[in-house]
Scaffold this active site. Structure first.
Site, PDB file in Angstrom:
ATOM      1  N   PHE A  19      32.637 -13.509  99.184  1.00  0.00           N
ATOM      2  CA  PHE A  19      33.574 -14.296  99.979  1.00  0.00           C
ATOM      3  C   PHE A  19      34.058 -15.532  99.222  1.00  0.00           C
ATOM      4  CE2 PHE A  19      30.232 -12.296 102.519  1.00  0.00           C
ATOM      5  CZ  PHE A  19      30.978 -11.395 103.264  1.00  0.00           C
ATOM      6  N   GLY A  45      22.120 -18.836  98.378  1.00  0.00           N
ATOM      7  CA  GLY A  45      22.964 -17.811  98.975  1.00  0.00           C
ATOM      8  C   GLY A  45      23.605 -16.955  97.899  1.00  0.00           C
ATOM      9  N   SER A  51      29.672 -15.195  93.271  1.00  0.00           N
ATOM     10  CA  SER A  51      29.723 -16.565  92.766  1.00  0.00           C
ATOM     11  C   SER A  51      28.735 -16.763  91.619  1.00  0.00           C
ATOM     12  CB  SER A  51      29.462 -17.570  93.893  1.00  0.00           C
ATOM     13  OG  SER A  51      28.259 -17.287  94.558  1.00  0.00           O
ATOM     14  N   ASP A  70      17.908 -16.203  97.462  1.00  0.00           N
ATOM     15  CA  ASP A  70      18.339 -15.454  98.647  1.00  0.00           C
ATOM     16  C   ASP A  70      17.223 -14.484  99.040  1.00  0.00           C
ATOM     17  OD1 ASP A  70      19.799 -13.770 100.540  1.00  0.00           O
ATOM     18  OD2 ASP A  70      21.633 -14.463  99.588  1.00  0.00           O
ATOM     19  N   GLY A  74      20.623 -10.742 104.380  1.00  0.00           N
ATOM     20  CA  GLY A  74      21.871 -11.107 105.037  1.00  0.00           C
ATOM     21  C   GLY A  74      21.726 -12.295 105.963  1.00  0.00           C
ATOM     22  N   ASP A 140      25.605 -22.216  99.588  1.00  0.00           N
ATOM     23  CA  ASP A 140      26.459 -21.229 100.253  1.00  0.00           C
ATOM     24  C   ASP A 140      25.565 -20.226 100.972  1.00  0.00           C
ATOM     25  OD1 ASP A 140      28.749 -19.900 101.050  1.00  0.00           O
ATOM     26  OD2 ASP A 140      28.962 -18.775  99.176  1.00  0.00           O
ATOM     27  N   HIS A 143      25.213 -19.911 107.507  1.00  0.00           N
ATOM     28  CA  HIS A 143      26.152 -20.881 108.049  1.00  0.00           C
ATOM     29  C   HIS A 143      25.850 -21.283 109.484  1.00  0.00           C
ATOM     30  CE1 HIS A 143      28.055 -20.438 104.355  1.00  0.00           C
ATOM     31  NE2 HIS A 143      29.276 -20.111 104.692  1.00  0.00           N
ATOM     32  N   HIS A 168      30.120 -24.766 100.015  1.00  0.00           N
ATOM     33  CA  HIS A 168      31.166 -23.804 100.353  1.00  0.00           C
ATOM     34  C   HIS A 168      31.392 -23.749 101.863  1.00  0.00           C
ATOM     35  CE1 HIS A 168      33.030 -19.571  99.829  1.00  0.00           C
ATOM     36  NE2 HIS A 168      33.879 -20.505  99.422  1.00  0.00           N
ATOM     37  N   ASP A 169      32.586 -23.339 102.231  1.00  0.00           N
ATOM     38  CA  ASP A 169      32.983 -23.171 103.637  1.00  0.00           C
ATOM     39  C   ASP A 169      32.901 -24.478 104.418  1.00  0.00           C
ATOM     40  OD1 ASP A 169      33.606 -20.451 103.368  1.00  0.00           O
ATOM     41  OD2 ASP A 169      31.505 -19.892 103.606  1.00  0.00           O
TER      42      ASP A 169
END
Length: 218
Positions: A19, A45, A51, A70, A74, A140, A143, A168-169
């Protein structure tokens, strides 16, 4: 040395699931080039490694190591019934997300196995044992409110003086996206007085540590 992403690695980054828009990836690559000679980079992440390829490309160009943390099961938004669920990365035996295999293939295809180190585990668990100053931290991860708050608390204080915290985001306008990275990572980092914003591309915000040293609590 150019700060442009090598074309072969850009192709691998484009092909990997993920993403990270290309313009944001280019900024990530550029700041990694700047900081990797000062110490390791750590990403929270991983997903399938998109990335990590941008970061690893910089490590291959200037030397250095990228750690990427990570559990590979998910984030909340990747689970069944959510917007970013992808059945192709579900383990059919366990019925659980498993992005580790995709990540390893993508990093191997890109020739970055010597530069990019996978740390498989919960971010909070790994952070509790981490003691190494970071030249660049890229958050990242999950969220939701709890993971965003935990990632800031567990990792941001390890950014060294002059180092970068990339998030990010980050969406200041609620109409553009979720709130936790903005409210629970970006705003607290600025409010701490330890960080100053130095770059913005899309939803990627880059802050520089301008007060304090690695390990100092924020």
């Amino acid at each position: 040395m150019t700060d442009t992403m090598p074309s072969d690695l850009l192709d691998h980054a484009r092909a990997a699931k993920g993403f990270m828009p290309e313009d944001e990836g280019a900024l990530l690559h550029r700041i990694a080039l700047e900081r990797l000679t000062h110490g390791p980079v750590l990403e929270v992440g991983t997903y399938c490694g998109k990335s990590a390829i941008y970061l690893g490309a910089a490590a291959r160009q200037v030397g250095g190591t990228v750690f990427t943390v990570d559990h590979h099961r998910g984030s909340e938004e990747n689970q069944a019934g959510w917007e970013h669920h992808d059945t192709s990365v579900v383990d059919p035996e366990l019925g659980l997300m498993d992005t580790l295999g995709q990540f390893r293939k993508n990093i191997a295809r890109a020739g970055l196995e010597e530069q990019v180190v996978a740390v498989v585990g919960q971010s909070t668990t790994v952070a509790a044992h981490w003691r190494t100053p970071l030249s660049l931290l890229f958050i990242d991860g999950g969220h939701g409110e709890e993971p965003a708050r935990a990632d800031f608390a567990g990792w941001a204080h390890w950014v060294e003086a002059g180092g970068y915290l990339a998030i990010h985001d980050v969406f200041p306008d609620p109409a553009d996206g979720g709130r936790p990275p903005y409210e629970l990572i970006y705003l607290p980092a600025l409010a701490s007085g330890a960080f100053t914003e130095v770059a913005v591309t899309g939803s990627l915000r880059v802050l520089q540590r301008t007060q304090g040293s690695a390990g100092d609590r924020l």
